[in-house]
Design a protein around this motif. Structure first.
Motif, PDB file in Angstrom:
ATOM      1  N   ILE A   1      39.276  31.570  34.528  1.00 34.58           N
ATOM      2  CA  ILE A   1      40.246  30.258  35.056  1.00 34.58           C
ATOM      3  C   ILE A   1      40.001  29.620  36.467  1.00 34.58           C
ATOM      4  CG2 ILE A   1      43.021  29.017  35.377  1.00 34.58           C
ATOM      5  CD1 ILE A   1      43.919  31.090  32.728  1.00 34.58           C
ATOM      6  N   LYS A   2      40.719  30.584  37.641  1.00 36.98           N
ATOM      7  CA  LYS A   2      40.437  30.569  39.165  1.00 36.98           C
ATOM      8  C   LYS A   2      38.674  30.040  39.021  1.00 36.98           C
ATOM      9  CE  LYS A   2      40.981  34.191  41.566  1.00 36.98           C
ATOM     10  NZ  LYS A   2      41.521  35.404  42.830  1.00 36.98           N
ATOM     11  N   TYR A   3      37.802  30.265  39.189  1.00 40.98           N
ATOM     12  CA  TYR A   3      36.431  30.432  39.617  1.00 40.98           C
ATOM     13  C   TYR A   3      35.897  28.955  38.730  1.00 40.98           C
ATOM     14  CZ  TYR A   3      37.582  33.862  42.685  1.00 40.98           C
ATOM     15  OH  TYR A   3      37.785  34.781  43.661  1.00 40.98           O
ATOM     16  N   ASN A   4      37.084  27.606  38.229  1.00 41.53           N
ATOM     17  CA  ASN A   4      36.635  27.001  37.586  1.00 41.53           C
ATOM     18  C   ASN A   4      37.205  26.293  37.812  1.00 41.53           C
ATOM     19  OD1 ASN A   4      35.623  26.051  34.635  1.00 41.53           O
ATOM     20  ND2 ASN A   4      35.536  27.549  34.013  1.00 41.53           N
TER      21      ASN A   4
ATOM     22  N   TYR B   1      34.588  42.252  48.250  1.00 43.61           N
ATOM     23  CA  TYR B   1      33.319  41.184  48.061  1.00 43.61           C
ATOM     24  C   TYR B   1      34.619  40.345  47.509  1.00 43.61           C
ATOM     25  CZ  TYR B   1      29.104  39.077  47.822  1.00 43.61           C
ATOM     26  OH  TYR B   1      28.395  38.652  47.987  1.00 43.61           O
ATOM     27  N   ARG B   2      33.484  38.943  48.297  1.00 41.08           N
ATOM     28  CA  ARG B   2      33.929  38.341  47.707  1.00 41.08           C
ATOM     29  C   ARG B   2      32.797  37.062  47.778  1.00 41.08           C
ATOM     30  NH1 ARG B   2      38.616  33.661  48.932  1.00 41.08           N
ATOM     31  NH2 ARG B   2      38.386  33.645  46.377  1.00 41.08           N
ATOM     32  N   THR B   3      32.251  36.578  46.905  1.00 47.45           N
ATOM     33  CA  THR B   3      30.880  35.486  47.150  1.00 47.45           C
ATOM     34  C   THR B   3      31.177  34.458  48.255  1.00 47.45           C
ATOM     35  OG1 THR B   3      31.455  34.166  45.943  1.00 47.45           O
ATOM     36  CG2 THR B   3      30.299  35.829  45.211  1.00 47.45           C
ATOM     37  N   GLU B   4      29.896  33.593  49.438  1.00 47.21           N
ATOM     38  CA  GLU B   4      29.961  33.413  49.808  1.00 47.21           C
ATOM     39  C   GLU B   4      31.029  31.933  49.417  1.00 47.21           C
ATOM     40  OE1 GLU B   4      26.134  32.953  51.481  1.00 47.21           O
ATOM     41  OE2 GLU B   4      25.602  34.704  52.055  1.00 47.21           O
TER      42      GLU B   4
ATOM     43  N   GLY C   1      42.331  34.589  47.395  1.00 43.58           N
ATOM     44  CA  GLY C   1      41.504  35.728  46.257  1.00 43.58           C
ATOM     45  C   GLY C   1      41.433  36.787  47.781  1.00 43.58           C
ATOM     46  N   THR C   2      41.185  37.629  47.539  1.00 41.95           N
ATOM     47  CA  THR C   2      41.273  39.012  48.113  1.00 41.95           C
ATOM     48  C   THR C   2      40.528  40.005  47.961  1.00 41.95           C
ATOM     49  OG1 THR C   2      42.655  40.573  46.562  1.00 41.95           O
ATOM     50  CG2 THR C   2      44.196  39.587  48.248  1.00 41.95           C
ATOM     51  N   GLY C   3      39.257  40.040  46.497  1.00 43.77           N
ATOM     52  CA  GLY C   3      38.475  40.911  46.912  1.00 43.77           C
ATOM     53  C   GLY C   3      38.795  41.786  46.583  1.00 43.77           C
TER      54      GLY C   3
ATOM     55  N   GLY D   1      39.762  42.367  43.211  1.00 41.43           N
ATOM     56  CA  GLY D   1      40.233  42.278  41.498  1.00 41.43           C
ATOM     57  C   GLY D   1      39.558  43.403  40.545  1.00 41.43           C
ATOM     58  N   LEU D   2      38.428  42.465  40.998  1.00 38.31           N
ATOM     59  CA  LEU D   2      36.885  43.557  40.154  1.00 38.31           C
ATOM     60  C   LEU D   2      36.873  44.741  40.445  1.00 38.31           C
ATOM     61  CD1 LEU D   2      34.451  40.439  39.765  1.00 38.31           C
ATOM     62  CD2 LEU D   2      36.427  41.163  37.941  1.00 38.31           C
ATOM     63  N   PHE D   3      36.930  45.253  41.683  1.00 34.99           N
ATOM     64  CA  PHE D   3      37.267  46.527  41.716  1.00 34.99           C
ATOM     65  C   PHE D   3      37.999  47.424  40.897  1.00 34.99           C
ATOM     66  CE2 PHE D   3      38.516  50.312  44.563  1.00 34.99           C
ATOM     67  CZ  PHE D   3      37.667  50.846  45.063  1.00 34.99           C
TER      68      PHE D   3
HETATM   69  P1  ADP Z   1      39.174  37.469  44.259  1.00 33.59           P
HETATM   70  O1  ADP Z   1      40.420  38.010  44.966  1.00 33.59           O
HETATM   71  O2  ADP Z   1      37.784  36.869  45.459  1.00 33.59           O
HETATM   72  O3  ADP Z   1      39.318  36.427  43.364  1.00 33.59           O
HETATM   73  P2  ADP Z   1      37.760  39.696  42.520  1.00 33.59           P
HETATM   74  O4  ADP Z   1      37.262  41.070  43.231  1.00 33.59           O
HETATM   75  O5  ADP Z   1      38.549  39.468  41.337  1.00 33.59           O
HETATM   76  O6  ADP Z   1      38.692  38.933  43.765  1.00 33.59           O
HETATM   77  O7  ADP Z   1      36.122  39.564  42.453  1.00 33.59           O
HETATM   78  C1  ADP Z   1      35.156  39.246  43.816  1.00 33.59           C
HETATM   79  C2  ADP Z   1      34.206  37.847  43.495  1.00 33.59           C
HETATM   80  O8  ADP Z   1      33.427  37.762  43.025  1.00 33.59           O
HETATM   81  C3  ADP Z   1      35.475  37.041  44.126  1.00 33.59           C
HETATM   82  O9  ADP Z   1      35.463  36.502  45.393  1.00 33.59           O
HETATM   83  C4  ADP Z   1      34.269  36.025  43.685  1.00 33.59           C
HETATM   84  O10 ADP Z   1      33.262  35.679  44.401  1.00 33.59           O
HETATM   85  C5  ADP Z   1      32.892  36.730  42.882  1.00 33.59           C
HETATM   86  N1  ADP Z   1      33.916  35.484  40.734  1.00 33.59           N
HETATM   87  C6  ADP Z   1      34.622  37.344  40.040  1.00 33.59           C
HETATM   88  N2  ADP Z   1      34.552  36.141  38.778  1.00 33.59           N
HETATM   89  C7  ADP Z   1      33.957  35.353  38.789  1.00 33.59           C
HETATM   90  C8  ADP Z   1      33.481  34.128  37.802  1.00 33.59           C
HETATM   91  N3  ADP Z   1      34.525  34.318  36.371  1.00 33.59           N
HETATM   92  N4  ADP Z   1      33.061  33.429  38.310  1.00 33.59           N
HETATM   93  C9  ADP Z   1      32.715  33.180  39.342  1.00 33.59           C
HETATM   94  N5  ADP Z   1      32.440  33.685  40.118  1.00 33.59           N
HETATM   95  C10 ADP Z   1      33.441  35.078  40.318  1.00 33.59           C
END
Ligand code: ADP
Length: 393
Positions: free
Chosen positions: A296-299, A340-343, A352-354, A356-358
């Protein structure tokens, strides 16, 4: 002039015997042609077992270390203060043990250079082995120091990231709190000023926003607590049979409000039967909340997020697909790393805090599952999570 063993001056013979008896080293007289013309009784123990003849052999054929040093050796014949030494020459004994020898040549008598050199061999195996083990220990210490420096650098990098994370997390928590406080104040004043004229649709929309922001806050706090447990090795799962199918349907319902508020469409294709896995209900919700939340966020406005669940004979296969901003290929391998967060995410307005996915990856793996990601920049991203089914025995 060349001397031979038989016409060796008695003084030389005696010197050899005397030295041999007194200091345990072995000696030989070497002629000006570099031939061994006489040696002490135990000289042979420093040579390979199959050495046929010592006396009459060239010094360089028995000790190749002297090849090329003849000019220096000749100078010694006239200089009583100089000697030529080669230290810690190693020799492998028939039992494969390594021995060390110190070799030394001295002009025998500067007044009579034609007498040649006195050659001394000293067995320095003990000292040599000690030196070798000291060298090894010193090298190991250097390696350990280098590793320590690397660990130190990594620790201070993580420390720095943690500081950045804390300020981001504080900022992240404050944002929904500000929204919640704002809407609570509006609702309170609406109720106080004119309770009869309240527009219930508007009232419900405000409450909805408060709920979404509360869920958001809940997710951030759960992630922070989750990280704390992971870092302290205190992650405990309460594993029970869970129906993943009903969990994804519930999560889809729960997150509709967030999707709507952000003008995204959230849809779900559940399986047509219960999908039972051994899992921790709350942690499974946390996994979904993060991955769906990211979709939802990265959309963008009008963006879509779709959840689907299917099964293979042994696994539940969950996919979350969005048609959002996507992730650059070179950054994909890093997205599960802590902080980690993408550029593009860092440059964007998306909070975001980087973290969630970890946490998602750690939780999936704690459930003995796997997570994969495929993404195309500006087209969207798909996360695929496989979790083992609870198999009937
Ligand atoms: P954040 O709190 O930054 O969302 P996450 O650990 O959840 O941290 O995600 C790490 C990074 O991966 C995000 O900062 C974003 O750059 C990238 N990312 C995660 N999910 C998506 C997605 N569905 N579409 C695009 N980029 C994503």
């Amino acid at each position: 002039m060349t001397s031979t063993s038989s016409d060796l001056p008695a003084a030389l013979q005696e010197a050899i015997t005397r030295r041999h008896v007194h200091d345990g080293t072995a000696h030989a007289i070497v002629s000006t042609e570099l031939k061994i013309i006489h040696c002490s009784a135990d000289f042979g123990r420093f040579l390979p077992e199959n050495t046929a003849q010592i006396e009459g052999s060239l010094l360089t054929s028995l000790f190749a270390e002297f090849i090329g040093s003849e000019p220096y050796l000749r100078a010694l014949l006239h200089n009583p203060d100089e000697h030529y030494a080669i230290k810690r020459v190693n020799r492998t004994a028939p039992d494969d043990s390594v021995h060390y020898l110190d070799l030394e040549l001295t002009g025998f008598d500067p007044q009579r250079p034609e007498l040649g050199w006195l050659f001394t061999i000293r067995d320095t195996t003990e000292v040599g082995r000690l030196e070798q083990s000291l060298i090894q220990e010193r090298n190991q210490l250097r390696l350990a120091r280098r590793e320590l420096a690397l660990v130190n650098r990594e620790l201070s990098r993580l420390d720095q990231l943690k500081t950045i994370f804390l300020s981001m997390a504080a900022h992240d928590i404050r944002a929904p709190l500000t929204v919640i406080r704002g809407y609570v104040e509006i609702l309170t004043s609406m109720a106080e000023i004119n309770p009869v004229d309240i527009d219930f649709d508007e009232f419900a929309a405000f409450l909805n926003t408060i709920r979404v922001q509360t869920d958001w806050l809940d997710n951030i706090i759960n992630n922070i607590l989750g990280l704390d447990q992971i870092e302290n090795d205190q992650l405990v799962l309460h594993i029970v049979p869970c129906d993943l199918n009903s969990i994804i349907m519930d999560m889809c319902d729960m997150m509709q409000a967030t999707a709507k508020l952000n003008q995204r469409t959230l849809t779900c294709s559940p399986a047509d039967h219960p999908v039972i896995i051994p899992g921790d209900h709350q942690r499974l919700q946390q996994i979904l909340q993060n991955v769906i939340g990211n979709g939802i966020k990265y959309n963008q406005t009008g963006g879509k997020v779709h959840i689907s669940l299917s099964t293979s004979p042994e696994f539940a296969i969950l996919t979350v697909t969005d048609n959002g901003v996507g992730i650059a290929q070179d950054q994909l391998p890093h997205i599960f790393e802590l902080y980690y967060r993408t550029e593009s995410a860092q440059k964007s307005q998306v909070r975001g805090t980087g973290l969630g996915l970890f946490i998602v990856k750690t939780l999936v793996e704690a459930h003995k599952g796997t997570i994969e990601v495929k993404s195309t920049i500006k087209s969207g991203t798909t996360f695929t999570i496989c979790l083992p089914l609870l198999l009937k025995k």
